[in-house]
Design a protein around this motif. Structure first.
Motif, PDB file in Angstrom:
ATOM      1  N   ALA A  87      12.903  35.661  26.500  1.00 41.78           N
ATOM      2  CA  ALA A  87      13.464  36.864  25.903  1.00 41.78           C
ATOM      3  C   ALA A  87      14.879  37.162  26.408  1.00 41.78           C
ATOM      4  O   ALA A  87      15.653  37.836  25.716  1.00 41.78           O
ATOM      5  N   SER A  88      15.263  36.654  27.620  1.00 47.52           N
ATOM      6  CA  SER A  88      16.558  37.019  28.189  1.00 47.52           C
ATOM      7  C   SER A  88      17.092  35.863  29.046  1.00 47.52           C
ATOM      8  O   SER A  88      16.636  34.716  28.900  1.00 47.52           O
ATOM      9  N   ASN A  89      18.011  36.200  29.928  1.00 44.44           N
ATOM     10  CA  ASN A  89      18.610  35.193  30.810  1.00 44.44           C
ATOM     11  C   ASN A  89      17.650  34.907  31.962  1.00 44.44           C
ATOM     12  O   ASN A  89      17.598  35.644  32.948  1.00 44.44           O
ATOM     13  N   PHE A  90      16.875  33.866  31.806  1.00 45.09           N
ATOM     14  CA  PHE A  90      15.858  33.552  32.817  1.00 45.09           C
ATOM     15  C   PHE A  90      16.479  33.065  34.120  1.00 45.09           C
ATOM     16  O   PHE A  90      15.880  33.185  35.182  1.00 45.09           O
ATOM     17  N   LEU A  91      17.733  32.543  34.051  1.00 40.88           N
ATOM     18  CA  LEU A  91      18.377  32.095  35.290  1.00 40.88           C
ATOM     19  C   LEU A  91      18.829  33.283  36.141  1.00 40.88           C
ATOM     20  O   LEU A  91      18.922  33.165  37.369  1.00 40.88           O
ATOM     21  N   ALA A  92      19.056  34.429  35.482  1.00 37.82           N
ATOM     22  CA  ALA A  92      19.508  35.621  36.199  1.00 37.82           C
ATOM     23  C   ALA A  92      18.359  36.453  36.714  1.00 37.82           C
ATOM     24  O   ALA A  92      18.577  37.501  37.336  1.00 37.82           O
ATOM     25  N   GLY A  93      17.093  36.032  36.446  1.00 35.13           N
ATOM     26  CA  GLY A  93      15.967  36.748  37.016  1.00 35.13           C
ATOM     27  C   GLY A  93      15.023  37.366  36.004  1.00 35.13           C
ATOM     28  O   GLY A  93      14.036  38.006  36.372  1.00 35.13           O
ATOM     29  N   ASP A  94      15.290  37.206  34.683  1.00 37.72           N
ATOM     30  CA  ASP A  94      14.401  37.760  33.654  1.00 37.72           C
ATOM     31  C   ASP A  94      13.796  36.601  32.850  1.00 37.72           C
ATOM     32  O   ASP A  94      14.414  36.098  31.919  1.00 37.72           O
ATOM     33  N   ALA A  95      12.604  36.221  33.242  1.00 37.50           N
ATOM     34  CA  ALA A  95      11.913  35.107  32.576  1.00 37.50           C
ATOM     35  C   ALA A  95      10.850  35.606  31.596  1.00 37.50           C
ATOM     36  O   ALA A  95       9.849  34.942  31.345  1.00 37.50           O
ATOM     37  N   SER A  96      11.075  36.779  31.023  1.00 34.09           N
ATOM     38  CA  SER A  96      10.107  37.372  30.091  1.00 34.09           C
ATOM     39  C   SER A  96       9.940  36.470  28.860  1.00 34.09           C
ATOM     40  O   SER A  96      10.878  35.799  28.418  1.00 34.09           O
ATOM     41  N   LEU A  97       8.713  36.510  28.308  1.00 35.51           N
ATOM     42  CA  LEU A  97       8.357  35.671  27.159  1.00 35.51           C
ATOM     43  C   LEU A  97       8.298  36.525  25.908  1.00 35.51           C
ATOM     44  O   LEU A  97       7.711  37.604  25.899  1.00 35.51           O
ATOM     45  N   GLN A  98       8.898  35.996  24.826  1.00 38.43           N
ATOM     46  CA  GLN A  98       8.875  36.695  23.542  1.00 38.43           C
ATOM     47  C   GLN A  98       8.104  35.862  22.523  1.00 38.43           C
ATOM     48  O   GLN A  98       8.318  34.662  22.401  1.00 38.43           O
TER      49      GLN A  98
END
Length: 353
Positions: A87-98
């Motif tokens: 859902a977002s920038n997973f490298l920056a700490g947001d690995a949310s799934l859409q």
């Protein structure tokens, strides 16, 4: 003071390691985002690994999406192909799934696992997919006549349980009541069924059933038209009259056939025959007299001709003693038959040759 800070750091470390648990409900065909946050990618991005796993309601586990060695692998299952992404920038700490669009098969327990430099973070999300009720089908069961009972039936073929059903009357004219008739009963074992007791003409109208659950509502309508009971009574009376009329006609026909049967003339019937009797037999003479008195004029004429023939054929032969027979009957045409008495019967003596 330093000891307290150390304890807080350890608690936050273990909480992040053990992960969090979240429960989410969404309606099918919508979009959902499953949260997963971490801080493991900030120091070293080259060794970062992210993996989302799904355990369905039957206990089967499969990989949904992964990031490893600078590559994202998302089309891992046919069921979720093209519908899942970060859902977002997973490298920056947001690995949310859409997931979009959401399907009932997406329901289950999701696990987000983040690994970097020997450290792990898990996040658990339970996803429940809600399905709206399918459009219900409205039906009527019973008789649409005054005084009868009628059942309104409503049911949705699919949808997340429990499904709640609600029957209401649709207001078509000003002043009409939206509530069901007073003598209505709901079947609590089957909420989609409503019994309308003792129908009246005022029970006629449009009725609507609404089926609803957490995901939404769907409805259907059905029209009730109550008929007066007198219509059925008239039809029954006409039917009874028709049956009685048919029975009477049948009886008359049978009576007519019975009266006409004795008057039928049979063409193959034989004409009455004359009887011959011995002059010396008193009993035979008596019977002959009764026969002669009851015969018709045509029979008498035939008997006279027969007497003449018999007199000719009865001539005595030489050497034989023969008894002559005479026909008892009228002597000529037109004369009435006479009774023959025993005293008048004589035995004919043979004449010598």
């Amino acid at each position: 003071m330093s000891l307290l800070l150390l304890l807080l750091w350890l608690v936050s470390y273990y909480v992040g390691t053990l992960g969090t648990h979240t429960e989410i409900k969404r309606v099918a065909e919508e979009r959902v985002t499953l949260p997963c946050h971490h801080q493991l990618g900030l120091p070293e991005k080259d060794t970062l690994d992210i993996e989302w796993l799904l355990t369905d309601n039957e206990g089967n586990q499969k990989v949904v999406i992964t990031y490893s060695s600078h590559h994202v692998y998302s089309n891992l299952t046919e069921e979720q192909k093209g519908r899942v992404a970060f859902a977002s920038n997973f490298l920056a700490g947001d690995a949310s799934l859409q997931i979009e669009p959401l399907k009932p098969s997406d329901e289950g327990r999701y696990t987000c696992k983040v690994k970097n430099s020997g450290r792990y973070v898990w996040s658990h999300v339970t996803l429940k997919v809600l399905v709206r009720p399918s459009k219900p089908k409205c039906e009527l069961e019973g008789e649409l006549t005054e005084g009868s009972d009628l059942t309104l039936q409503c049911e949705s073929a699919s949808g997340t349980k429990p499904i709640v059903y609600d029957w209401q009357r649709v207001r078509e004219k000003e002043g009409e009541d939206e509530h069901l008739p007073p003598r209505s009963r709901i079947d609590y074992n089957n909420p989609g069924r409503v019994l309308l007791q003792n129908l009246t003409m005022s029970s006629s109208g449009l009725y609507q059933c609404t089926a609803g659950n957490e995901a939404g509502k769907e409805s259907c309508v059905v029209r009730v038209t109550v008929q007066r009971a007198v219509t059925g009574m008239v039809a029954g009376a006409l039917l009874t009259f028709l049956l009685v009329w048919l029975l009477i006609r049948r009886k008359d026909k049978e009576r007519y056939e019975e009266e006409e049967r004795p008057n039928e003339i049979r063409e193959d019937a034989e004409a009455p025959k004359a009887r011959l009797v011995k002059p010396s037999s008193s009993s035979s003479g008596s019977r002959s007299s009764r026969s002669g008195s009851s015969s018709t004029r045509s029979t008498a004429n035939s008997a006279s001709r027969s007497q003449r023939t018999l007199s000719t054929e009865a001539a005595p032969q030489p050497g034989l003693a023969t008894h002559a027979y005479s026909l008892v009957g009228p002597a000529g045409r037109g004369s009435e038959p006479k009774k023959v008495h025993h005293a008048t019967l004589t035995k004919a003596e043979p004449h010598p040759a």
